[in-house]
Design an enzyme around this catalytic site. Structure first.
Site, PDB file in Angstrom:
ATOM      1  N   LYS A   6      83.107 -27.658  33.802  1.00 46.67           N
ATOM      2  CA  LYS A   6      83.733 -28.062  35.066  1.00 46.67           C
ATOM      3  C   LYS A   6      85.039 -28.830  34.882  1.00 46.67           C
ATOM      4  O   LYS A   6      85.948 -28.696  35.705  1.00 46.67           O
ATOM      5  CB  LYS A   6      82.760 -28.882  35.878  1.00 46.67           C
ATOM      6  CG  LYS A   6      81.579 -28.048  36.316  1.00 46.67           C
ATOM      7  CD  LYS A   6      80.706 -28.836  37.226  1.00 46.67           C
ATOM      8  CE  LYS A   6      79.907 -27.872  38.043  1.00 46.67           C
ATOM      9  NZ  LYS A   6      79.589 -28.411  39.339  1.00 46.67           N
ATOM     10  N   LYS A  42      80.264 -36.358  38.482  1.00 46.10           N
ATOM     11  CA  LYS A  42      79.705 -35.028  38.216  1.00 46.10           C
ATOM     12  C   LYS A  42      79.683 -34.726  36.725  1.00 46.10           C
ATOM     13  O   LYS A  42      80.611 -35.088  36.011  1.00 46.10           O
ATOM     14  CB  LYS A  42      80.547 -33.965  38.945  1.00 46.10           C
ATOM     15  CG  LYS A  42      80.533 -34.152  40.462  1.00 46.10           C
ATOM     16  CD  LYS A  42      81.596 -33.327  41.151  1.00 46.10           C
ATOM     17  CE  LYS A  42      81.183 -31.894  41.372  1.00 46.10           C
ATOM     18  NZ  LYS A  42      82.138 -31.203  42.304  1.00 46.10           N
ATOM     19  N   GLY A  70      73.802 -27.356  41.516  1.00 46.72           N
ATOM     20  CA  GLY A  70      73.646 -28.552  42.339  1.00 46.72           C
ATOM     21  C   GLY A  70      73.037 -29.742  41.603  1.00 46.72           C
ATOM     22  O   GLY A  70      72.724 -30.758  42.203  1.00 46.72           O
ATOM     23  N   GLU A  75      85.268 -37.818  41.142  1.00 46.82           N
ATOM     24  CA  GLU A  75      86.191 -37.371  42.185  1.00 46.82           C
ATOM     25  C   GLU A  75      85.830 -37.970  43.524  1.00 46.82           C
ATOM     26  O   GLU A  75      84.758 -38.556  43.703  1.00 46.82           O
ATOM     27  CB  GLU A  75      86.286 -35.834  42.237  1.00 46.82           C
ATOM     28  CG  GLU A  75      85.015 -35.093  42.466  1.00 46.82           C
ATOM     29  CD  GLU A  75      85.169 -33.572  42.350  1.00 46.82           C
ATOM     30  OE1 GLU A  75      85.967 -33.079  41.536  1.00 46.82           O
ATOM     31  OE2 GLU A  75      84.464 -32.881  43.090  1.00 46.82           O
ATOM     32  N   LYS A  76      86.734 -37.842  44.466  1.00 44.82           N
ATOM     33  CA  LYS A  76      86.506 -38.372  45.798  1.00 44.82           C
ATOM     34  C   LYS A  76      85.325 -37.637  46.418  1.00 44.82           C
ATOM     35  O   LYS A  76      85.204 -36.430  46.275  1.00 44.82           O
ATOM     36  CB  LYS A  76      87.771 -38.169  46.635  1.00 44.82           C
ATOM     37  CG  LYS A  76      87.635 -38.678  48.045  1.00 44.82           C
ATOM     38  CD  LYS A  76      88.947 -39.229  48.577  1.00 44.82           C
ATOM     39  CE  LYS A  76      88.721 -40.016  49.856  1.00 44.82           C
ATOM     40  NZ  LYS A  76      87.987 -41.280  49.610  1.00 44.82           N
ATOM     41  N   ASN A 126      83.087 -19.153  40.241  1.00 43.12           N
ATOM     42  CA  ASN A 126      82.012 -18.331  39.690  1.00 43.12           C
ATOM     43  C   ASN A 126      82.606 -17.029  39.190  1.00 43.12           C
ATOM     44  O   ASN A 126      83.335 -16.355  39.906  1.00 43.12           O
ATOM     45  CB  ASN A 126      80.944 -18.059  40.747  1.00 43.12           C
ATOM     46  CG  ASN A 126      80.220 -19.330  41.136  1.00 43.12           C
ATOM     47  OD1 ASN A 126      79.864 -20.128  40.270  1.00 43.12           O
ATOM     48  ND2 ASN A 126      80.029 -19.553  42.417  1.00 43.12           N
ATOM     49  N   ARG A 173      81.503 -14.013  38.521  1.00 44.53           N
ATOM     50  CA  ARG A 173      80.534 -12.915  38.667  1.00 44.53           C
ATOM     51  C   ARG A 173      80.477 -12.480  40.128  1.00 44.53           C
ATOM     52  O   ARG A 173      81.128 -13.089  40.983  1.00 44.53           O
ATOM     53  CB  ARG A 173      79.147 -13.415  38.254  1.00 44.53           C
ATOM     54  CG  ARG A 173      78.780 -14.653  39.069  1.00 44.53           C
ATOM     55  CD  ARG A 173      77.362 -15.086  38.918  1.00 44.53           C
ATOM     56  NE  ARG A 173      77.155 -16.430  39.428  1.00 44.53           N
ATOM     57  CZ  ARG A 173      76.958 -16.761  40.684  1.00 44.53           C
ATOM     58  NH1 ARG A 173      76.939 -15.838  41.626  1.00 44.53           N
ATOM     59  NH2 ARG A 173      76.788 -18.012  41.048  1.00 44.53           N
ATOM     60  N   VAL A 226      75.702 -13.485  45.420  1.00 45.39           N
ATOM     61  CA  VAL A 226      74.626 -13.015  46.300  1.00 45.39           C
ATOM     62  C   VAL A 226      75.204 -12.567  47.649  1.00 45.39           C
ATOM     63  O   VAL A 226      74.816 -11.537  48.206  1.00 45.39           O
ATOM     64  CB  VAL A 226      73.585 -14.142  46.536  1.00 45.39           C
ATOM     65  CG1 VAL A 226      72.505 -13.705  47.515  1.00 45.39           C
ATOM     66  CG2 VAL A 226      72.974 -14.615  45.224  1.00 45.39           C
ATOM     67  N   ARG A 252      69.612 -15.079  53.990  1.00 43.35           N
ATOM     68  CA  ARG A 252      68.831 -14.881  52.758  1.00 43.35           C
ATOM     69  C   ARG A 252      67.354 -15.033  53.097  1.00 43.35           C
ATOM     70  O   ARG A 252      66.911 -16.125  53.470  1.00 43.35           O
ATOM     71  CB  ARG A 252      69.190 -15.921  51.711  1.00 43.35           C
ATOM     72  CG  ARG A 252      70.605 -15.808  51.218  1.00 43.35           C
ATOM     73  CD  ARG A 252      70.745 -16.627  49.957  1.00 43.35           C
ATOM     74  NE  ARG A 252      72.136 -16.767  49.582  1.00 43.35           N
ATOM     75  CZ  ARG A 252      72.545 -17.214  48.405  1.00 43.35           C
ATOM     76  NH1 ARG A 252      71.662 -17.585  47.498  1.00 43.35           N
ATOM     77  NH2 ARG A 252      73.830 -17.313  48.129  1.00 43.35           N
TER      78      ARG A 252
HETATM   79  P1  ADP Z   1      77.156 -26.778  41.160  1.00 43.06           P
HETATM   80  O1  ADP Z   1      77.856 -26.045  40.071  1.00 43.06           O
HETATM   81  O2  ADP Z   1      76.039 -27.629  40.634  1.00 43.06           O
HETATM   82  O3  ADP Z   1      76.788 -25.921  42.314  1.00 43.06           O
HETATM   83  P2  ADP Z   1      79.463 -27.820  42.664  1.00 43.06           P
HETATM   84  O4  ADP Z   1      80.618 -28.520  42.045  1.00 43.06           O
HETATM   85  O5  ADP Z   1      79.690 -26.417  43.139  1.00 43.06           O
HETATM   86  O6  ADP Z   1      78.214 -27.889  41.674  1.00 43.06           O
HETATM   87  O7  ADP Z   1      78.944 -28.683  43.859  1.00 43.06           O
HETATM   88  C1  ADP Z   1      77.741 -28.372  44.522  1.00 43.06           C
HETATM   89  C2  ADP Z   1      77.689 -29.051  45.875  1.00 43.06           C
HETATM   90  O8  ADP Z   1      77.766 -30.480  45.731  1.00 43.06           O
HETATM   91  C3  ADP Z   1      78.817 -28.686  46.816  1.00 43.06           C
HETATM   92  O9  ADP Z   1      78.565 -27.477  47.518  1.00 43.06           O
HETATM   93  C4  ADP Z   1      78.808 -29.900  47.732  1.00 43.06           C
HETATM   94  O10 ADP Z   1      77.740 -29.787  48.656  1.00 43.06           O
HETATM   95  C5  ADP Z   1      78.503 -31.047  46.795  1.00 43.06           C
HETATM   96  N1  ADP Z   1      79.741 -31.641  46.266  1.00 43.06           N
HETATM   97  C6  ADP Z   1      80.347 -31.374  45.089  1.00 43.06           C
HETATM   98  N2  ADP Z   1      81.498 -32.079  44.946  1.00 43.06           N
HETATM   99  C7  ADP Z   1      81.625 -32.822  46.052  1.00 43.06           C
HETATM  100  C8  ADP Z   1      82.619 -33.763  46.533  1.00 43.06           C
HETATM  101  N3  ADP Z   1      83.693 -34.090  45.816  1.00 43.06           N
HETATM  102  N4  ADP Z   1      82.406 -34.328  47.748  1.00 43.06           N
HETATM  103  C9  ADP Z   1      81.318 -34.012  48.483  1.00 43.06           C
HETATM  104  N5  ADP Z   1      80.358 -33.144  48.116  1.00 43.06           N
HETATM  105  C10 ADP Z   1      80.499 -32.549  46.912  1.00 43.06           C
END
Ligand code: ADP
Length: 447
Positions: free
Chosen positions: A116, A158, A165, A200-201, A289, A291, A294, A337
């Site tokens: 990431k 993160k 998630g 991040e914010k 992603n 790929r 869904v 889904r």
């Molecule tokens: P993963 O790879 O685990 O799916 P993501 O980076 O796509 O992780 O983030 C998954 C979810 O987490 C997002 O769809 C959102 O709901 C929440 N999220 C991630 N980053 C943020 C952020 N900066 N602010 C608010 N929610 C976030």
């Protein structure tokens, strides 16, 4: 063009890819676990190879067995579907070393986007807007405090290696931050074997909007518009639609253009999805992603283009069949889904489907690998089908969806169909007014 494609997946997506191969006149081989001997994809394929016992790590994730199945059957390409090995860079590299084409991007591109921190850095370099935050991994408390104060609380920590998630912590104050940084690092270390975390914010009420892109690997990139996947439970998408009710044509063309250019500059090959959070008119990259997704059928519904055909064409070196100006958006599409789960508690409900009747009529598509008498094995994810509805506009799409949901019959197991029957009658959903927290709040109220 390929002679024979091996499909390294199961369920509805294996069938989806199989259909595309048949249309293109390509022979098909499917692999399956012992638990899937009676699966639809096995019944409809030209050839099938049993690659192991039910657990995924011994079958659908077993790279050696899959490569051996390619060698035995003479398959010249592999389509990985989604999940399983679809974002496994090592798998892509091993296939390449065996002169078998991986229908997807290069191992290197998968690797960049799978990390990431690296993905965010790359996105930024390519001119894609990102969430404000640390430039890379953060280890020191002092540095974390400085960055958080700069971007303002709340912040989210993160894991660089996170996914699905998992590996995220929200901090609302400096006191929170110190604890969150420590727990995030130690949890990431034990869960992913990599304790790198970044800050991040934290956006408060964003929508999840993702852009479907394609590259041909030789410097061309196109976008197929966006999908709104804000209706989620535990970060799992439940309902997806295209176009997003929140975007206007100008915003759509702008973000699509940014993504298509980035894909071209990256020299990316195949299908990809660039995911954003969207709040107050701004887009913030969260991940890419590498790929097929869904929810790709909603994009197919509004563009009329078969994305799996495009994946196969690009991987074979034939290039994309369309230029950006050929891609036109028509009407509105929604995907539900349908999971083998209790619609209230979301506990899995495996077992035998005694009766399965799918809706039909104009604008209805059902992608599913199950049938009356099919026994759902308990080993895999609980998706049993996707209902995709298309209409000339969102109102017509919703009317048609309501009717289609009424026609859908799945007996013998519990499904999430009742949830969708509730959602089509909800005023916020009818107005397209929801963010990524809407569904969780709605479900909490219903309890
Ligand atoms: P993963 O790879 O685990 O799916 P993501 O980076 O796509 O992780 O983030 C998954 C979810 O987490 C997002 O769809 C959102 O709901 C929440 N999220 C991630 N980053 C943020 C952020 N900066 N602010 C608010 N929610 C976030």
């Amino acid at each position: 063009m390929f002679q024979k494609i091996l499909i390294a997946n199961r369920g509805e997506i294996a069938l989806r890819v199989l259909r595309a191969c048949k249309e293109l006149g390509i022979q098909t081989v499917v692999v399956h676990s012992t638990a899937d001997a009676d699966a639809m994809h096995v019944r409809l394929a030209d050839e099938s190879v049993c690659i192991g016992p039910p657990p995924s790590r011994d079958s659908y994730l077993n790279i050696h067995q899959i490569v051996a199945a390619c060698e035995i059957t003479g398959a010249d390409a592999v389509h990985p579907g989604y999940g399983f090995l679809s974002e496994n860079a090592k798998f892509a590299d091993i296939l390449a070393a065996h002169n078998i084409t991986f229908i997807g991007p290069t191992g290197d591109h998968i690797r960049i986007m799978g990390d990431k921190i690296e993905a965010k850095r790359t996105a930024k370099r390519l001119g894609i807007p990102v969430v404000p935050g640390s430039d890379g991994a953060v280890t020191e408390e002092k540095e974390a405090k400085r960055i958080a104060a700069e971007i303002g609380y709340p912040v989210i920590i993160k894991a660089s290696a996170g996914g699905g998630g998992r590996g995220m912590k929200v901090a609302r104050s400096e006191a929170d931050l110190v604890v969150a940084l420590q727990t995030a690092r130690s949890e990431a270390g034990s869960a992913f074997g990599d304790d790198a975390v970044y800050i991040e914010k934290y956006l408060q009420k964003p929508r999840h909007i993702e852009v479907q892109v394609f590259g041909d690997g030789v410097g061309h990139g196109v976008h197929f518009g966006e999908r709104d996947c804000s209706l989620q439970r535990r970060h799992q998408k439940v309902w997806e639609e295209a176009p997003s009710p929140a975007l206007n044509a100008e915003e759509r063309a702008h973000i699509g253009g940014v993504c298509a250019r980035a894909i071209a500059d990256l020299g990316y090959s195949g299908a990809g999805t660039i995911e954003f959070l969207y709040e107050n008119g701004e887009f913030y990259f969260i991940e890419m992603n590498t790929r097929l997704q869904v929810e790709h059928p909603v994009t197919e519904a509004i563009t009329g283009i078969d994305l799996v055909h495009e994946q196969i064409r690009v991987a074979s070196g034939a290039g994309l069949s369309v230029r950006q100006e050929d891609i036109r958006f028509q009407g509105h599409a929604i995907e539900c889904r349908i999971n083998a789960e209790d619609a209230r508690t979301f506990t899995p409900s495996p077992g035998t489907i005694t009766h399965f009747h799918t809706p039909g009529g104009l604008g209805i598509r059902v992608d599913s690998g199950v049938y009356s008498g099919y026994k759902i094995p308990p080993y895999y994810d609980s998706l049993i089908g996707k209902l995709i509805v298309h209409g000339r506009n969102r109102v017509e799409c919703m009317m048609r969806l309501r009717r289609a949901l009424d026609e859908f019959v799945v007996d013998g197991i519990k499904t999430t169909l009742p949830l969708f029957r509730d959602l089509v009658g909800n005023a916020d959903i009818a107005n397209g007014e929801y963010d990524i927290h809407w569904l969780e709040k709605y479900l909490a109220k219903e309890d």
